[in-house]
Design an enzyme around this catalytic site. Structure first.
Site, PDB file in Angstrom:
ATOM      1  N   LYS A  11      52.053  31.957  42.182  1.00 56.60           N
ATOM      2  CA  LYS A  11      52.494  32.143  40.783  1.00 56.60           C
ATOM      3  C   LYS A  11      52.608  33.624  40.474  1.00 56.60           C
ATOM      4  O   LYS A  11      51.976  34.463  41.134  1.00 56.60           O
ATOM      5  CB  LYS A  11      51.544  31.468  39.787  1.00 56.60           C
ATOM      6  CG  LYS A  11      50.105  32.016  39.764  1.00 56.60           C
ATOM      7  CD  LYS A  11      49.885  33.217  38.852  1.00 56.60           C
ATOM      8  CE  LYS A  11      48.500  33.824  39.016  1.00 56.60           C
ATOM      9  NZ  LYS A  11      48.322  35.192  38.642  1.00 56.60           N
ATOM     10  N   ASP A 141      42.712  29.587  37.487  1.00 56.35           N
ATOM     11  CA  ASP A 141      44.139  29.394  37.793  1.00 56.35           C
ATOM     12  C   ASP A 141      44.443  28.053  38.457  1.00 56.35           C
ATOM     13  O   ASP A 141      45.611  27.694  38.627  1.00 56.35           O
ATOM     14  CB  ASP A 141      44.631  30.498  38.748  1.00 56.35           C
ATOM     15  CG  ASP A 141      44.836  31.832  38.040  1.00 56.35           C
ATOM     16  OD1 ASP A 141      44.956  31.838  36.799  1.00 56.35           O
ATOM     17  OD2 ASP A 141      44.887  32.864  38.738  1.00 56.35           O
TER      18      ASP A 141
HETATM   19  O1  C5P Z   1      38.112  31.774  37.183  1.00 57.20           O
HETATM   20  P1  C5P Z   1      38.100  32.673  38.371  1.00 57.20           P
HETATM   21  O2  C5P Z   1      36.919  32.400  39.281  1.00 57.20           O
HETATM   22  O3  C5P Z   1      39.380  32.706  39.116  1.00 57.20           O
HETATM   23  O4  C5P Z   1      37.894  34.131  37.809  1.00 57.20           O
HETATM   24  C1  C5P Z   1      37.562  35.216  38.632  1.00 57.20           C
HETATM   25  C2  C5P Z   1      36.920  36.306  37.788  1.00 57.20           C
HETATM   26  O5  C5P Z   1      37.878  36.861  36.883  1.00 57.20           O
HETATM   27  C3  C5P Z   1      35.782  35.843  36.910  1.00 57.20           C
HETATM   28  O6  C5P Z   1      34.557  35.885  37.613  1.00 57.20           O
HETATM   29  C4  C5P Z   1      35.807  36.838  35.772  1.00 57.20           C
HETATM   30  O7  C5P Z   1      35.190  38.050  36.187  1.00 57.20           O
HETATM   31  C5  C5P Z   1      37.290  37.144  35.618  1.00 57.20           C
HETATM   32  N1  C5P Z   1      37.950  36.304  34.583  1.00 57.20           N
HETATM   33  C6  C5P Z   1      37.656  36.552  33.252  1.00 57.20           C
HETATM   34  N2  C5P Z   1      38.272  35.783  32.302  1.00 57.20           N
HETATM   35  C7  C5P Z   1      39.139  34.811  32.634  1.00 57.20           C
HETATM   36  C8  C5P Z   1      39.442  34.558  33.991  1.00 57.20           C
HETATM   37  C9  C5P Z   1      38.821  35.338  34.939  1.00 57.20           C
HETATM   38  O8  C5P Z   1      36.877  37.448  32.912  1.00 57.20           O
HETATM   39  N3  C5P Z   1      39.712  34.088  31.681  1.00 57.20           N
END
Ligand code: C5P
Length: 313
Positions: A11, A141
Site C-alpha cells: 500500500k 495496517d
Molecule cells: O500498529 P503497528 O504495530 O503497526 O504500529 C507500529 C508502531 O507505530 C506502534 O508501536 C506505534 O509506535 C506507532 N503507531 C502509532 N499510532 C498508530 C499506529 C502506529 O503511534 N496509529
C-alpha cells in the site's frame, strides 16, 4: 495436504494526518490508503503436526515470532484450537517482492494473507469483518491490507471506510535497500515535536476525522481526478523523517524534479513515490531517477493502483 497461494499487495498513503494521542498511546490518525500491484506471494500448506513453520529466501526477514506472518498463524491457533486439532499446523512460505521496512505495509500484508489463507485451510467461513478484527490485534495496517483498494482509515488506522476504486494511475516507488526507518521512532519523534499542536478535546478529533470524508481529496477520488489527487498528497511523518534522513529528502527532491502528478513519502518511509498518468510517464520517471542516482542500493519499481487487497491465486 491442502495448500493455498495468496497475493499480498503493498500500500501507499495518499494522506496521513496525525490528529493526537489516544488513551492506548497510539496516535489517532486520518489516512487515505491505496493498494498497488507490487505484491508478495504467500504459500500456505497444512501440516500433520501443530507447528508453525516459516520459510523466506530474503536474508533480512526473520523466521520466528518477531515476523508478523508467524504471529498471525499463532493468533489463529489460539482463537481456533478445535480447527488446529482437526486440520493441523501450517507451513508458510513468503516470496518477497515488496521492499522490507519500507512504509509499504509489506509485513502487514503478509500477516493479512496468513489470516485469509488459514480461514480457507481450516474452512472457518470468517467474514472480511471478522478477519479485520483479528488483523487489528496484529497491527494497525493489517485490516486495510485484507480489504485493500482505496479507503479512508481512521482510529489507529484500523477502522476502514472503503472509497470508490481508482485505476489507470501509475506509481514509481524508490527505496534505498540499506535504509530502514523505525515506525515507532517516527511516531515518537513526531509526538515530541508536535504534541503541543494536538487537538485537546476529543470532539475535535471526531470533527476532523469526519471532515476528511467530505474533504477535497475524497472529492477528487470520487471524481477520479488524478491531477487533483496528485496535488493533494499529504504526510505528517515527512516533517520528522525528511530532516533526519537527508538521503530520503534528496531522493524525494529527485523524484519531484521529473514531470509527475505528485510526490510524497509513504507511511513512515523511507519509500518515496511519484504518481503518473500513464505507464509511459511512469517509465520515464523511473529512467530519469535511475540516471540521476545510479547507486545500486536504490531500488526503483513501476506499479499501478489496484482495487483489491489480499487475494487467492
Ligand atoms: O500498529 P503497528 O504495530 O503497526 O504500529 C507500529 C508502531 O507505530 C506502534 O508501536 C506505534 O509506535 C506507532 N503507531 C502509532 N499510532 C498508530 C499506529 C502506529 O503511534 N496509529
Amino acid at each position: 495436504m491442502k495448500s493455498y497461494t495468496l497475493i499480498a499487495p503493498a500500500k501507499i498513503n495518499l494522506h496521513l494526518e496525525i490528529l493526537g494521542i489516544r488513551p492506548d498511546n497510539y496516535h489517532e490518525l486520518v489516512m487515505v490508503m491505496q493498494t498497488v500491484d507490487l505484491a508478495d506471494r504467500v504459500e500456505l500448506r497444512s501440516l500433520a503436526t501443530d507447528d508453525i513453520i516459516l520459510h523466506c529466501g530474503h536474508p533480512n526477514v526473520p523466521l520466528d515470532r518477531t515476523n508478523l506472518a508467524y504471529r498471525a498463524a499463532e493468533l489463529m491457533q489460539q482463537e481456533f484450537p478445535d480447527a488446529l486439532s482437526e486440520y493441523g499446523g501450517v507451513e508458510i512460505t513468503l516470496h518477497k517482492h515488496i521492499p522490507i521496512a519500507a512504509g509499504l505495509a509489506g509485513g502487514s500484508g503478509n500477516a493479512a494473507a496468513v489470516l485469509v489463507g488459514i480461514d480457507l485451510l481450516w474452512e472457518l467461513g470468517l467474514t472480511q469483518g471478522d478477519l479485520q478484527k483479528l488483523g487489528s490485534r496484529l497491527g494497525s495496517d493489517v485490516p486495510f491490507c485484507i480489504s485493500g483498494g482505496t479507503a479512508i482509515a481512521t482510529g489507529r488506522g484500523d477502522v476502514i471506510s472503503p472509497l470508490p476504486s481508482l485505476d489507470g494511475i501509475y506509481v514509481v516507488l524508490g527505496k534505498y535497500q540499506s535504509l530502514a526507518v523505525s515506525t515507532p521512532w517516527a511516531y515518537t519523534t513526531y509526538r515530541h515535536e508536535y504534541e503541543h499542536d494536538y487537538p485537546q478535546v476529543l470532539a475535535s478529533l471526531a470533527t476532523r476525522s469526519h471532515q476528511i470524508h467530505s474533504g477535497d481529496l475524497v472529492r477528487a477520488i470520487v471524481a477520479r481526478d488524478a491531477v487533483k489527487i496528485g496535488k493533494l498528497l499529504y504526510n505528517d511523518l515527512e516533517k520528522v523523517v525528511l530532516p533526519a534522513y537527508p538521503q530520503v529528502s534528496q531522493l524525494r527532491a529527485e523524484f519531484q524534479r521529473h514531470a509527475n502528478l505528485g510526490t510524497m513519502m509513504s507511511g513512515s518511509g523511507p519509500t518515496v513515490f511519484s504518481l503518473a498518468t500513464s505507464l509511459a510517464q511512469a517509465e520515464t520517471i523511473y529512467h530519469q531517477v535511475r540516471a540521476a542516482i545510479p547507486d545500486p542500493d536504490l531500488e526503483l519499481f513501476v506499479t499501478q493502483f489496484s482495487d483489491r487487497g489480499v487475494r487467492v491465486v
